[in-house]
Design a protein around this motif. Sequence first.
Motif, PDB file in Angstrom:
ATOM      1  N   ASP A 125       1.047  -1.322  -0.055  1.00  0.00           N
ATOM      2  CA  ASP A 125      -0.121   0.077  -0.061  1.00  0.00           C
ATOM      3  C   ASP A 125       0.935   1.342   0.015  1.00  0.00           C
ATOM      4  OD1 ASP A 125       0.983  -0.673   2.487  1.00  0.00           O
ATOM      5  OD2 ASP A 125      -0.591   0.152   3.580  1.00  0.00           O
ATOM      6  N   ILE A 126       2.193   1.237   0.704  1.00  0.00           N
ATOM      7  CA  ILE A 126       2.898   2.546   0.724  1.00  0.00           C
ATOM      8  C   ILE A 126       3.608   2.634  -0.661  1.00  0.00           C
ATOM      9  CG2 ILE A 126       5.023   3.178   1.527  1.00  0.00           C
ATOM     10  CD1 ILE A 126       4.555   2.197   4.176  1.00  0.00           C
ATOM     11  N   LYS A 127       3.879   1.426  -1.251  1.00  0.00           N
ATOM     12  CA  LYS A 127       4.466   1.394  -2.677  1.00  0.00           C
ATOM     13  C   LYS A 127       3.619   2.091  -3.512  1.00  0.00           C
ATOM     14  CE  LYS A 127       6.694  -1.202  -6.199  1.00  0.00           C
ATOM     15  NZ  LYS A 127       7.307  -2.476  -6.510  1.00  0.00           N
ATOM     16  N   ALA A 128       2.252   1.505  -3.409  1.00  0.00           N
ATOM     17  CA  ALA A 128       1.162   2.002  -4.561  1.00  0.00           C
ATOM     18  C   ALA A 128       1.061   3.461  -4.243  1.00  0.00           C
ATOM     19  CB  ALA A 128       0.063   1.199  -4.185  1.00  0.00           C
ATOM     20  N   TYR A 129       0.940   3.816  -2.947  1.00  0.00           N
ATOM     21  CA  TYR A 129       0.819   5.277  -2.916  1.00  0.00           C
ATOM     22  C   TYR A 129       1.979   5.943  -3.215  1.00  0.00           C
ATOM     23  CZ  TYR A 129       0.598   9.992  -0.467  1.00  0.00           C
ATOM     24  OH  TYR A 129       0.892  11.175  -0.360  1.00  0.00           O
ATOM     25  N   LEU A 130       3.239   5.701  -3.208  1.00  0.00           N
ATOM     26  CA  LEU A 130       4.501   6.334  -3.696  1.00  0.00           C
ATOM     27  C   LEU A 130       4.397   6.434  -5.289  1.00  0.00           C
ATOM     28  CD1 LEU A 130       7.012   5.063  -1.502  1.00  0.00           C
ATOM     29  CD2 LEU A 130       6.096   7.147  -1.436  1.00  0.00           C
ATOM     30  N   LEU A 131       3.784   5.433  -5.788  1.00  0.00           N
ATOM     31  CA  LEU A 131       3.655   5.413  -7.439  1.00  0.00           C
ATOM     32  C   LEU A 131       2.661   6.341  -7.674  1.00  0.00           C
ATOM     33  CD1 LEU A 131       3.980   1.655  -7.988  1.00  0.00           C
ATOM     34  CD2 LEU A 131       5.551   3.251  -8.883  1.00  0.00           C
ATOM     35  N   ARG A 132       1.444   6.368  -7.053  1.00  0.00           N
ATOM     36  CA  ARG A 132       0.370   7.193  -7.502  1.00  0.00           C
ATOM     37  C   ARG A 132       1.022   8.621  -7.482  1.00  0.00           C
ATOM     38  NH1 ARG A 132      -3.030   4.374  -3.907  1.00  0.00           N
ATOM     39  NH2 ARG A 132      -2.957   6.094  -2.433  1.00  0.00           N
ATOM     40  N   THR A 133       1.761   9.091  -6.467  1.00  0.00           N
ATOM     41  CA  THR A 133       2.367  10.635  -6.554  1.00  0.00           C
ATOM     42  C   THR A 133       3.308  10.843  -7.952  1.00  0.00           C
ATOM     43  OG1 THR A 133       4.211   9.814  -5.294  1.00  0.00           O
ATOM     44  CG2 THR A 133       2.166  10.448  -4.234  1.00  0.00           C
ATOM     45  N   ARG A 134       3.752   9.777  -8.408  1.00  0.00           N
ATOM     46  CA  ARG A 134       4.442   9.872  -9.605  1.00  0.00           C
ATOM     47  C   ARG A 134       3.523  10.064 -10.908  1.00  0.00           C
ATOM     48  NH1 ARG A 134       8.365  11.855  -7.015  1.00  0.00           N
ATOM     49  NH2 ARG A 134       9.381  11.758  -9.078  1.00  0.00           N
ATOM     50  N   VAL A 135       2.513   9.830 -10.800  1.00  0.00           N
ATOM     51  CA  VAL A 135       1.640   9.896 -12.151  1.00  0.00           C
ATOM     52  C   VAL A 135       1.533  11.278 -12.401  1.00  0.00           C
ATOM     53  CG1 VAL A 135      -0.808  10.490 -10.929  1.00  0.00           C
ATOM     54  CG2 VAL A 135      -0.675   9.130 -12.903  1.00  0.00           C
ATOM     55  N   ASP A 136       1.630  11.078 -13.819  1.00  0.00           N
ATOM     56  CA  ASP A 136       1.374  12.261 -14.762  1.00  0.00           C
ATOM     57  C   ASP A 136      -0.011  12.714 -15.139  1.00  0.00           C
ATOM     58  OD1 ASP A 136       2.589  14.518 -16.067  1.00  0.00           O
ATOM     59  OD2 ASP A 136       2.967  13.546 -17.906  1.00  0.00           O
ATOM     60  N   PHE A 137      -0.153  14.159 -15.237  1.00  0.00           N
ATOM     61  CA  PHE A 137      -1.545  14.760 -15.525  1.00  0.00           C
ATOM     62  C   PHE A 137      -1.198  16.089 -16.536  1.00  0.00           C
ATOM     63  CE2 PHE A 137      -0.267  16.618 -11.542  1.00  0.00           C
ATOM     64  CZ  PHE A 137      -0.447  17.759 -11.905  1.00  0.00           C
ATOM     65  N   PRO A 138      -2.227  16.188 -17.130  1.00  0.00           N
ATOM     66  CA  PRO A 138      -2.117  17.446 -18.217  1.00  0.00           C
ATOM     67  C   PRO A 138      -1.555  18.790 -17.504  1.00  0.00           C
ATOM     68  CG  PRO A 138      -4.175  16.263 -18.521  1.00  0.00           C
ATOM     69  CD  PRO A 138      -3.526  15.813 -17.391  1.00  0.00           C
ATOM     70  N   GLY A 139      -0.697  19.317 -17.833  1.00  0.00           N
ATOM     71  CA  GLY A 139      -0.096  20.793 -17.285  1.00  0.00           C
ATOM     72  C   GLY A 139       0.709  20.429 -16.086  1.00  0.00           C
ATOM     73  N   ARG A 140       0.946  19.378 -15.641  1.00  0.00           N
ATOM     74  CA  ARG A 140       1.927  19.081 -14.573  1.00  0.00           C
ATOM     75  C   ARG A 140       3.169  19.878 -14.789  1.00  0.00           C
ATOM     76  NH1 ARG A 140       6.169  15.888 -12.167  1.00  0.00           N
ATOM     77  NH2 ARG A 140       6.431  14.660 -14.199  1.00  0.00           N
ATOM     78  N   GLN A 141       3.637  20.388 -13.584  1.00  0.00           N
ATOM     79  CA  GLN A 141       5.104  21.239 -13.915  1.00  0.00           C
ATOM     80  C   GLN A 141       6.007  20.451 -13.167  1.00  0.00           C
ATOM     81  OE1 GLN A 141       4.754  24.868 -11.510  1.00  0.00           O
ATOM     82  NE2 GLN A 141       3.170  25.704 -12.893  1.00  0.00           N
ATOM     83  N   PRO A 142       7.228  20.547 -13.769  1.00  0.00           N
ATOM     84  CA  PRO A 142       8.147  19.417 -13.284  1.00  0.00           C
ATOM     85  C   PRO A 142       8.699  19.285 -12.060  1.00  0.00           C
ATOM     86  CG  PRO A 142       9.179  21.259 -15.066  1.00  0.00           C
ATOM     87  CD  PRO A 142       7.733  21.601 -14.451  1.00  0.00           C
ATOM     88  N   ASP A 143       8.216  20.227 -11.022  1.00  0.00           N
ATOM     89  CA  ASP A 143       8.312  20.061  -9.497  1.00  0.00           C
ATOM     90  C   ASP A 143       7.309  19.804  -8.885  1.00  0.00           C
ATOM     91  OD1 ASP A 143       7.780  22.492 -10.313  1.00  0.00           O
ATOM     92  OD2 ASP A 143       8.568  23.524  -8.470  1.00  0.00           O
ATOM     93  N   GLU A 144       6.271  19.426  -9.493  1.00  0.00           N
ATOM     94  CA  GLU A 144       4.864  19.077  -8.885  1.00  0.00           C
ATOM     95  C   GLU A 144       4.647  17.698  -8.930  1.00  0.00           C
ATOM     96  OE1 GLU A 144       0.323  21.085  -9.653  1.00  0.00           O
ATOM     97  OE2 GLU A 144       1.796  20.803 -11.339  1.00  0.00           O
ATOM     98  N   VAL A 145       4.259  17.335  -7.713  1.00  0.00           N
ATOM     99  CA  VAL A 145       3.704  15.690  -7.304  1.00  0.00           C
ATOM    100  C   VAL A 145       2.253  15.636  -7.187  1.00  0.00           C
ATOM    101  CG1 VAL A 145       4.296  13.814  -5.699  1.00  0.00           C
ATOM    102  CG2 VAL A 145       6.035  15.428  -6.603  1.00  0.00           C
ATOM    103  N   ALA A 146       1.710  14.870  -7.489  1.00  0.00           N
ATOM    104  CA  ALA A 146       0.113  14.359  -7.463  1.00  0.00           C
ATOM    105  C   ALA A 146       0.072  13.493  -6.023  1.00  0.00           C
ATOM    106  CB  ALA A 146      -0.382  14.013  -8.435  1.00  0.00           C
ATOM    107  N   ASP A 147      -0.236  14.067  -5.026  1.00  0.00           N
ATOM    108  CA  ASP A 147      -0.788  13.143  -3.977  1.00  0.00           C
ATOM    109  C   ASP A 147      -1.955  12.491  -3.998  1.00  0.00           C
ATOM    110  OD1 ASP A 147       1.177  13.932  -0.899  1.00  0.00           O
ATOM    111  OD2 ASP A 147       1.810  14.488  -2.781  1.00  0.00           O
TER     112      ASP A 147
END
Length: 563
Positions: A125-147
């Motif tokens: 579950d911790i690994k899945a959460y860390l992977l989710r924060t690496r997901v890309d989305f339209p307009g994401r900035q280089p230093d932006e992480v999606a929690d």
Amino acid sequence: MRKRHELVAARLRTCFLFEKLPEEELEYLASLAEVRRHPEGTVVIRQGDPGDAFYVVLSGHLEVIRMDERGQERTINYHVAGHYFGEGALLTGKPRAATVRAMDDVELVVFDKSAFEQLCSRHPDIKAYLLRTRVDFPGRQPDEVADVHTRRHPYAVIERLFFPMLVFVLWTSITFGLHFLPGAPLRAILPWTWLVFSALWLLWAVLLYIDWINDTYIVSTKRVIHIERVLLLREERREAPIDQVLSVTMETPTLMARLLGFGTLIIRTASRGDPIVFDHLAEAGRIQQVILELRGRARGYRVAAEKGQRRRILQKRIVGLQEGKTEPLMPQPPTPPPPPKPKGALYRFFDYFVPRMVLTKPGEVTWRKHWWVLIKKVAAPLLALFLVVVGLIVVSFFPLPLLGRISGSPFFPYLIALSIFLFLGLLGWLLWRYEDWRNDIYTVTTTSIIDRESAPFGFREQKRVGSLEDIESVYSHVPNFLAKVINLGDVFIDTAGSPRAYTFESVHDPLAVQQEIFSRIHAYREWKSQRASQTEMERWADWFAEYHRLVFRKGQMEGKSRP
């Protein structure tokens, strides 16, 4: 040894990744890791190096620095106690994306690569959460992480399918009842009508499913985003900077929401516009806490930045005093660029008549309305001009008997004059419509947004100017299928205290416009915060420098007075 593991385990619990783990598991994880202490200025990880460890901050402050393609360093984030970093390179296998440097003495829990792999295998579950924060989305900035990157609860689809399902069941019951009823009218075509109705119902269900997977809720380290897409029809995107969030209200509006564990989050800023709403949201309580925590981090970012800046200013001032330098540390205002060289008449002519939708100058970007708006504006005068020109060509090169009789009439010169006036009038109408399109511009500078609407040739002008600091949320809207095909849409900008939003209407690529505005908001707020902090720290530095000078002078006088 066990005592040390217990102490490390207790401190690991301050990181939310580990806060729900049992005590025994935390002690085991502590046995896999080691505690390292680094003095101020130590580079913990360096941009471009391979990933070899995962870090949890126990105490101290660290700054995250990224070097861009021009070789310039820029601070993009800060870490304080309870934060973690270094997982990206371990999860993706790519080199480190940034450098992390200690701003003061820091204490870290370090999981090497093998320990991190054990952590992920024991807690998927911790690994899945860390992977989710690496997901890309339209307009994401280089230093932006999606929690958070999620969509509505599946019940949202079932809820919308309930009435069509009820109609389908009712129609199926009627169809089969009539089919097996002897002597029922239209008995032969009943199966075919049922098949057609079933196909339409299935198509509707598929469209609802596609609509469900297209809608996205995102909470990143910089903003909250709600993306709403309707297949082939429209697209809306609402977002607000995370540090501008005033309140997050959670509601569970129905009994079914309580039973299935979903709710609605209402996210408000200081804007008078509508709030951002995350409806049918699974784990709404957890996501509410994530938003509030990220808001606290974003505001703490400024505190950490001020602390690092304070230290640098004091060090530089005291070192400068010791070396006899007294120049001010505040950056001087940038030198304005030299005025552009005057362009030739031919260049100005082509620059005027080449319709450009985006104009980029140093420090500002200007948008005009989409070329589709220009086409609609000039279509009527262009068509009229085309008909007049075709008529003149026909009259000139294909003489008609009627023309011979008209040319001998005393009214013929008046007809020629009328034709010329008609042509000039249509040409003026065309220029008026083109100038009307050209004069409606939307500009974003380094400090403000400008919405200017002008009547052609300076007859009237309306200009609204707002500060980037006051922007609370930015909302883009693609209204229909044609607009989606030609990439046309509107961008609405809500500001604090203003009852009316700024509207960038019918612009090309509204998502790019929205992201440009957001990046400039972030840069302006960061600059203003640094400027205010630096001004205050300059004053403190002057006091400390004066104190240092007095102490130094007193020491010299005492040294001279000794025999």
